[in-house]
Write an enzyme that holds these catalytic residues in place. Sequence first.
Site, PDB file in Angstrom:
ATOM      1  NE  ARG A  10      -0.034   3.829 -12.232  1.00  0.00           N
ATOM      2  CZ  ARG A  10      -0.801   2.814 -12.618  1.00  0.00           C
ATOM      3  NH1 ARG A  10      -0.981   1.807 -11.799  1.00  0.00           N
ATOM      4  NH2 ARG A  10      -1.367   2.813 -13.808  1.00  0.00           N
ATOM      5  CG  HIS A  54      -4.713  -3.140  -7.848  1.00  0.00           C
ATOM      6  ND1 HIS A  54      -3.866  -3.029  -8.932  1.00  0.00           N
ATOM      7  CD2 HIS A  54      -4.767  -1.907  -7.283  1.00  0.00           C
ATOM      8  CE1 HIS A  54      -3.421  -1.779  -9.008  1.00  0.00           C
ATOM      9  NE2 HIS A  54      -3.940  -1.080  -8.017  1.00  0.00           N
ATOM     10  CG  ASP A 114      -4.219   0.557 -12.062  1.00  0.00           C
ATOM     11  OD1 ASP A 114      -5.076  -0.186 -11.565  1.00  0.00           O
ATOM     12  OD2 ASP A 114      -3.064   0.190 -12.329  1.00  0.00           O
ATOM     13  CB  CYS A 133      -3.165  -3.750 -15.451  1.00  0.00           C
ATOM     14  SG  CYS A 133      -2.996  -5.054 -14.300  1.00  0.00           S
ATOM     15  CG  ASP A 161       3.657   1.963 -12.743  1.00  0.00           C
ATOM     16  OD1 ASP A 161       3.967   0.807 -13.082  1.00  0.00           O
ATOM     17  OD2 ASP A 161       4.053   2.502 -11.688  1.00  0.00           O
TER      18      ASP A 161
HETATM   19  C1  CIR Z   1       1.672  -0.106  -9.845  1.00  0.00           C
HETATM   20  O1  CIR Z   1       2.216  -0.487  -8.813  1.00  0.00           O
HETATM   21  O2  CIR Z   1       0.826   0.781  -9.842  1.00  0.00           O
HETATM   22  C2  CIR Z   1       2.090  -0.729 -11.144  1.00  0.00           C
HETATM   23  N1  CIR Z   1       3.480  -1.062 -11.103  1.00  0.00           N
HETATM   24  C3  CIR Z   1       1.261  -1.946 -11.442  1.00  0.00           C
HETATM   25  C4  CIR Z   1      -0.178  -1.631 -11.667  1.00  0.00           C
HETATM   26  C5  CIR Z   1      -0.943  -2.817 -12.091  1.00  0.00           C
HETATM   27  N2  CIR Z   1      -2.292  -2.472 -12.332  1.00  0.00           N
HETATM   28  C6  CIR Z   1      -3.317  -3.271 -12.096  1.00  0.00           C
HETATM   29  O3  CIR Z   1      -3.159  -4.351 -11.547  1.00  0.00           O
HETATM   30  N3  CIR Z   1      -4.523  -2.833 -12.383  1.00  0.00           N
END
Ligand code: CIR
Length: 253
Positions: free
Chosen positions: A85, A160, A66, A247, A60
Amino acid sequence: MPYALTRPVSPKMAECELTHFDRQPINIALAKKQHADYEKALKNLGCQIISAPAAPDFPDSIFVEDCCLVLDELAIITNPGADSRKPEIEGVANALRPHRGLHFIKHPAILDGGDILVIDKKIWVGLSSRSNQMAIDQMREIVAPFGYEVAGVEVTGCLHLKSAVTQIGENTVLLNPDWVSASIFSDLKIIETHPDEPGAANALLINERVVFPVDFPKTALQLTEAGVELFLVDNSEVIKAEGGVTCCSVIFN
Ligand code: CIR
């Protein structure tokens, strides 16, 4: 000229975290092309791209948003809510160190940048599966001296806060009322996502224009009709990974 912090697509992106989505195959070559086009869009909108080092082992890692919150006065490095993560933050912290003093969210607080919506001096933080009240308390202590107000927001049905609501104009948000209460944003003009496109609330405002996925044409039409100037990008592979247009970058001056 604003900076846009980005990070390359991991070859393992298909093994990404998923919370509300079923797993679908991700075409890595296509994801890389779409990410390159997204970076071109950011450049066309006046951003200078800076890249965090590739993190190929972290599926990710493209989702730099994030790992941090960058304000004019400082940056906060998060403690991402998904264990897989957490190691992503090191490369993002290193990339931001030349630009801002860094503050860190500390365990047991958890926070994903996707849960943070900043409009002027107001910071809303989604209370999701990835972010908790302790993170809000830590963040408030860091930013209060600079005049920011921090408020927690319940989100349901999505990953989120910024899956549910994003800023699309000086005083306007795009919002899915099934995932976040519209009443929280009643001081602002609200445009709701098209009912057929619940995932369409994630849009990226840069210099009065809005980066928006071609993947949500009905909401795109509503926005255009409301006078919002869109910069369309194809985001299919990121969407399969439960991501959106905010993101994949962090925009700051
Ligand atoms: C996750 O689940 O952390 C990632 N697959 C997707 C993160 C997306 N980030 C965001 O919306 N800020």
